[in-house]
Design a protein around this motif. Structure first.
Motif, PDB file in Angstrom:
ATOM      1  N   VAL A 376       0.955  -1.208  -0.031  1.00 44.56           N
ATOM      2  CA  VAL A 376       0.078   0.001   0.084  1.00 44.56           C
ATOM      3  C   VAL A 376       0.857   1.288   0.087  1.00 44.56           C
ATOM      4  CG1 VAL A 376      -1.541   1.386   1.480  1.00 44.56           C
ATOM      5  CG2 VAL A 376      -2.031  -1.316   0.980  1.00 44.56           C
ATOM      6  N   GLU A 377       1.845   1.392   0.774  1.00 39.04           N
ATOM      7  CA  GLU A 377       2.943   2.296   0.487  1.00 39.04           C
ATOM      8  C   GLU A 377       3.542   2.566  -0.499  1.00 39.04           C
ATOM      9  OE1 GLU A 377       4.720   5.707   2.144  1.00 39.04           O
ATOM     10  OE2 GLU A 377       3.331   4.420   3.327  1.00 39.04           O
ATOM     11  N   SER A 378       3.668   1.497  -1.561  1.00 33.74           N
ATOM     12  CA  SER A 378       4.116   1.574  -2.886  1.00 33.74           C
ATOM     13  C   SER A 378       3.360   2.243  -3.735  1.00 33.74           C
ATOM     14  CB  SER A 378       4.464   0.208  -3.586  1.00 33.74           C
ATOM     15  OG  SER A 378       5.696  -0.495  -2.540  1.00 33.74           O
ATOM     16  N   PHE A 398      -9.247   5.163  -4.884  1.00 34.87           N
ATOM     17  CA  PHE A 398      -9.186   3.922  -4.591  1.00 34.87           C
ATOM     18  C   PHE A 398      -7.895   3.511  -3.744  1.00 34.87           C
ATOM     19  CE2 PHE A 398      -8.234  -0.816  -5.298  1.00 34.87           C
ATOM     20  CZ  PHE A 398      -9.588  -1.233  -4.622  1.00 34.87           C
ATOM     21  N   PHE A 399      -6.977   4.138  -4.196  1.00 35.90           N
ATOM     22  CA  PHE A 399      -5.474   4.008  -3.256  1.00 35.90           C
ATOM     23  C   PHE A 399      -5.643   4.538  -1.919  1.00 35.90           C
ATOM     24  CE2 PHE A 399      -2.119   3.573  -6.792  1.00 35.90           C
ATOM     25  CZ  PHE A 399      -2.735   2.608  -7.351  1.00 35.90           C
ATOM     26  N   LYS A 400      -6.474   5.752  -1.859  1.00 30.78           N
ATOM     27  CA  LYS A 400      -6.411   6.399  -0.253  1.00 30.78           C
ATOM     28  C   LYS A 400      -7.489   5.316   0.286  1.00 30.78           C
ATOM     29  CE  LYS A 400      -6.239  11.338  -1.756  1.00 30.78           C
ATOM     30  NZ  LYS A 400      -7.011  12.673  -1.874  1.00 30.78           N
ATOM     31  N   LEU A 401      -8.204   4.493  -0.433  1.00 29.14           N
ATOM     32  CA  LEU A 401      -9.359   3.538   0.465  1.00 29.14           C
ATOM     33  C   LEU A 401      -8.380   2.580   0.980  1.00 29.14           C
ATOM     34  CD1 LEU A 401     -12.557   3.525  -1.769  1.00 29.14           C
ATOM     35  CD2 LEU A 401     -12.559   4.174   0.558  1.00 29.14           C
ATOM     36  N   LEU A 402      -7.473   2.078   0.237  1.00 30.06           N
ATOM     37  CA  LEU A 402      -6.345   1.062   0.600  1.00 30.06           C
ATOM     38  C   LEU A 402      -5.580   1.425   1.805  1.00 30.06           C
ATOM     39  CD1 LEU A 402      -5.357  -0.278  -2.936  1.00 30.06           C
ATOM     40  CD2 LEU A 402      -7.164  -1.409  -1.186  1.00 30.06           C
ATOM     41  N   ASN A 403      -5.156   2.812   1.765  1.00 32.13           N
ATOM     42  CA  ASN A 403      -4.632   3.482   2.888  1.00 32.13           C
ATOM     43  C   ASN A 403      -5.437   3.515   3.977  1.00 32.13           C
ATOM     44  OD1 ASN A 403      -1.894   4.536   3.525  1.00 32.13           O
ATOM     45  ND2 ASN A 403      -2.883   6.590   3.865  1.00 32.13           N
ATOM     46  N   THR A 404      -6.830   3.908   3.911  1.00 30.82           N
ATOM     47  CA  THR A 404      -7.447   3.719   5.111  1.00 30.82           C
ATOM     48  C   THR A 404      -7.723   2.407   5.813  1.00 30.82           C
ATOM     49  OG1 THR A 404      -8.953   5.477   4.030  1.00 30.82           O
ATOM     50  CG2 THR A 404      -9.925   4.192   5.781  1.00 30.82           C
ATOM     51  N   LEU A 405      -7.442   1.492   4.800  1.00 32.77           N
ATOM     52  CA  LEU A 405      -7.617  -0.065   5.349  1.00 32.77           C
ATOM     53  C   LEU A 405      -6.456  -0.210   6.375  1.00 32.77           C
ATOM     54  CD1 LEU A 405      -8.665  -3.078   5.135  1.00 32.77           C
ATOM     55  CD2 LEU A 405      -7.005  -3.044   3.213  1.00 32.77           C
ATOM     56  N   VAL A 406      -5.166   0.221   6.182  1.00 33.89           N
ATOM     57  CA  VAL A 406      -4.042  -0.058   6.654  1.00 33.89           C
ATOM     58  C   VAL A 406      -3.914   0.834   7.905  1.00 33.89           C
ATOM     59  CG1 VAL A 406      -1.524   0.483   6.767  1.00 33.89           C
ATOM     60  CG2 VAL A 406      -2.670  -0.553   4.799  1.00 33.89           C
ATOM     61  N   ARG A 407      -4.644   2.240   7.857  1.00 37.49           N
ATOM     62  CA  ARG A 407      -4.584   3.143   8.824  1.00 37.49           C
ATOM     63  C   ARG A 407      -5.547   2.512  10.239  1.00 37.49           C
ATOM     64  NH1 ARG A 407      -6.573   7.530   8.234  1.00 37.49           N
ATOM     65  NH2 ARG A 407      -7.155   7.642   6.172  1.00 37.49           N
ATOM     66  N   PHE A 410      -6.700  -2.884   9.831  1.00 39.95           N
ATOM     67  CA  PHE A 410      -7.548  -4.040   9.071  1.00 39.95           C
ATOM     68  C   PHE A 410      -8.725  -4.459   9.911  1.00 39.95           C
ATOM     69  CE2 PHE A 410      -3.146  -4.232   8.229  1.00 39.95           C
ATOM     70  CZ  PHE A 410      -2.966  -4.130   6.767  1.00 39.95           C
ATOM     71  N   ASP A 411      -9.221  -3.436  10.599  1.00 42.75           N
ATOM     72  CA  ASP A 411     -10.501  -3.604  11.437  1.00 42.75           C
ATOM     73  C   ASP A 411     -11.557  -3.404  10.350  1.00 42.75           C
ATOM     74  OD1 ASP A 411     -11.715  -3.847  13.983  1.00 42.75           O
ATOM     75  OD2 ASP A 411     -12.836  -2.237  13.241  1.00 42.75           O
ATOM     76  N   GLY A 412     -12.300  -4.176  10.234  1.00 43.60           N
ATOM     77  CA  GLY A 412     -13.642  -3.977   9.149  1.00 43.60           C
ATOM     78  C   GLY A 412     -14.500  -2.932   9.529  1.00 43.60           C
ATOM     79  N   GLY A 413     -15.081  -2.825  10.782  1.00 46.31           N
ATOM     80  CA  GLY A 413     -16.115  -1.709  11.104  1.00 46.31           C
ATOM     81  C   GLY A 413     -15.394  -0.436  10.833  1.00 46.31           C
ATOM     82  N   THR A 414     -14.093  -0.096  11.494  1.00 40.15           N
ATOM     83  CA  THR A 414     -13.717   0.994  11.336  1.00 40.15           C
ATOM     84  C   THR A 414     -13.343   1.266   9.840  1.00 40.15           C
ATOM     85  OG1 THR A 414     -12.245   0.439  13.437  1.00 40.15           O
ATOM     86  CG2 THR A 414     -11.542   2.338  12.428  1.00 40.15           C
ATOM     87  N   THR A 415     -12.569   0.410   9.190  1.00 43.12           N
ATOM     88  CA  THR A 415     -12.169   0.794   7.963  1.00 43.12           C
ATOM     89  C   THR A 415     -13.568   1.181   7.073  1.00 43.12           C
ATOM     90  OG1 THR A 415     -10.640  -1.178   7.660  1.00 43.12           O
ATOM     91  CG2 THR A 415     -11.438  -0.387   5.553  1.00 43.12           C
ATOM     92  N   GLN A 416     -14.557   0.459   7.388  1.00 42.56           N
ATOM     93  CA  GLN A 416     -15.748   0.890   6.505  1.00 42.56           C
ATOM     94  C   GLN A 416     -16.416   2.427   6.780  1.00 42.56           C
ATOM     95  OE1 GLN A 416     -19.127  -1.620   7.127  1.00 42.56           O
ATOM     96  NE2 GLN A 416     -20.306  -0.744   5.152  1.00 42.56           N
ATOM     97  N   LYS A 417     -16.321   2.472   8.243  1.00 47.02           N
ATOM     98  CA  LYS A 417     -16.724   4.109   8.915  1.00 47.02           C
ATOM     99  C   LYS A 417     -15.701   5.111   8.073  1.00 47.02           C
ATOM    100  CE  LYS A 417     -17.597   6.586  13.063  1.00 47.02           C
ATOM    101  NZ  LYS A 417     -17.814   6.235  14.480  1.00 47.02           N
ATOM    102  N   LYS A 418     -14.412   5.019   8.408  1.00 49.91           N
ATOM    103  CA  LYS A 418     -13.401   5.896   7.917  1.00 49.91           C
ATOM    104  C   LYS A 418     -13.397   6.104   6.280  1.00 49.91           C
ATOM    105  CE  LYS A 418     -10.003   5.814  11.728  1.00 49.91           C
ATOM    106  NZ  LYS A 418      -8.796   5.871  11.987  1.00 49.91           N
TER     107      LYS A 418
END
Length: 463
Positions: A376-378, A398-407, A410-418
């Motif tokens: 994701v950093e790449s 979409f890349f920003k969404l993937l970065n949200t996943l890392v930040r 990898f928590d499903g609820g937090t990722t979806q919310k953010k």
């Protein structure tokens, strides 16, 4: 020299001297030999097969008309006007049938000259009337052609020139359409048709291409002028492609199924058409149909004939399809494909993006979150270097969404919310026009939904 060039032993002047001359012979005659060979080859052009496979019939008709016209021209120059007349009339009938107005104009002008030579007063004036009518059509063809050529040179020159010309879209196209509607010639139609599609591809307005190609498909049934020279397969191809880009997926699937038999499975066009057909199925989430289409492609023995780049594109599509809809008897196949994904050159931005994203999906699937964070950093660095204009907006989001996943660890609820704001923004952002298109084998919205589903089911989410 000709035989040695065919054999590959002569490739340049130096190898020609080595092959054709002995060590003790003067080698200054090569220039004359090259000139003679060139002259012989040019003379052979008149004896080429007029209708080789893949060349439109109209091309052979055009060449035959020109050949006969030159025969008549020679007869007239020799004083045999009476012998030239039937040949000219024959050429005129055929050129009129196929709407070659420039040939018709040449023929009638030559007929006028013959009637003058033969002192045929009444035939002379009839021919002059014909010439005036044809020249009106020819003038429309030439004006339309010049507009198309100017567009071509501007759109192909530079990004700045292309953007400046696109501002004239509402000025140029209506003018070309008016020329076609008034003249009703093939050339004025074809110039308008090609430029209409080209410009609307560049601006990403595929809805209008859907409307034009659908209209042309209907008009082909009644318009004999267009029927004679227009390649309906091209219109079918563009019509299906435009449905894909306009997200008219179900309609596009119906058309693709209907038109598939129009393409020869041994041709490159068949494989290109199947790409659009398969992407329609994938984007419509008709994954079973997509697997069947992919199987048709893979079992086609002519796949080895298409270029390497096209073959690698099919590998990439297969990888994505197995990721979103793995087959039960091949559960890990896409893993292998992802690990061995082809590497494209930097100028193929869309494919590089597709490969990087696929590798992110792979590390997510196997639960290697350390490697995933690195990947994701790449992607983040890649975006900073390559996404400097608005045409990469969907990939950027979409890349920003993937970065949200890392930040979000990898928590499903937090990722979806953010990620909800970015996801909503992604849904509202249209794909770019064709000239700048990123390759979304799987729409980013579908990939994001799949990512959320996978992390909810993963052990990371449960912790």
């Amino acid at each position: 020299m000709y035989q040695e060039i065919l054999a590959g032993t002569i490739t340049d002047d130096d190898s020609a001297r080595e092959v054709l001359y002995s060590k003790d012979t003067k080698k200054d005659g090569l220039k004359m030999i090259k000139s003679r060979l060139r002259k012989k080859l040019m003379n052979q052009l008149f004896f080429l097969d007029e209708n080789p496979e893949g060349i439109p019939v109209s091309h052979a008709v055009e060449q035959a008309c020109l050949a006969k016209f030159y025969q008549a021209r020679i007869l007239i120059d020799s004083g045999a006007n009476d012998l030239a007349l039937p040949i000219l009339k024959q050429v005129l009938a055929k050129s009129t049938e196929y709407d070659f107005n420039y040939i018709s104009s040449l023929c009638i002008r030559t007929l006028v000259q013959s009637y003058v030579n033969l002192k045929e007063r009444s035939f002379f004036y009839k021919a002059v009337d014909q010439l005036n009518a044809v020249n009106e059509k020819l003038a429309a063809d030439q004006e339309s052609e010049m507009l198309f050529w100017q567009a071509n040179i501007e759109l192909s020159h530079s990004v700045a020139a292309r953007k400046n010309f696109l501002k004239r879209l509402d000025e140029v196209l209506p003018k070309m359409k008016l020329l076609w509607e008034k003249a009703q010639t093939f050339e004025s139609f074809n110039n308008y048709y090609r430029l209409f599609i080209w410009l609307h591809e560049l601006t990403g307005d595929f809805e209008k291409i859907v409307l034009l190609t659908s209209m042309i498909e209907n008009e082909l049934q009644d318009n004999k002028v267009i029927q004679k020279r227009f390649d309906s397969r091209f219109n079918k191809f563009i019509q299906v492609y435009a449905h894909l880009r306009a997200k008219k997926l179900e309609e596009g699937m119906v058309l693709a199924n209907k038109y598939l038999s129009s393409f020869n499975p041994s041709s490159n066009n068949w494989f290109a058409f199947m790409e659009n057909y398969t992407l329609l199925a994938i984007h419509a989430k008709r994954y079973e149909a997509a697997h069947l289409l992919l199987h048709q492609v893979q079992t086609n023995p002519f796949i080895k004939k298409i270029n390497k780049f096209a073959q690698e594109r099919w590998v990439l599509m297969e990888s994505y399809l197995h990721f979103v809809a793995p087959l039960k008897d091949q559960p890990l196949k896409w893993h292998t494909l992802a690990q061995n994904a082809p590497i494209y050159s930097k100028d193929k931005e869309g494919f590089n993006v597709a490969i990087l994203i696929l590798q992110v999906m792979y590390f997510l699937e196997i639960g290697d979150f350390e490697a995933l964070e690195y990947r994701v950093e790449s992607l983040k660095k890649y975006a900073q270097h390559h996404f400097k204009d608005s045409f990469s907006e969907r990939s950027r989001i979409f890349f920003k969404l993937l970065n949200t996943l890392v930040r979000s660890d990898f928590d499903g609820g937090t990722t979806q919310k953010k990620g909800q704001y970015l996801y909503n923004k992604l849904q509202k952002t249209p794909p770019p026009g064709d000239a700048y298109a990123e390759i979304e084998i799987i729409p980013y919205e579908h990939l994001w939904e799949l990512i959320l589903e996978k992390i909810r089911l993963s052990s990371v989410y449960s912790r």
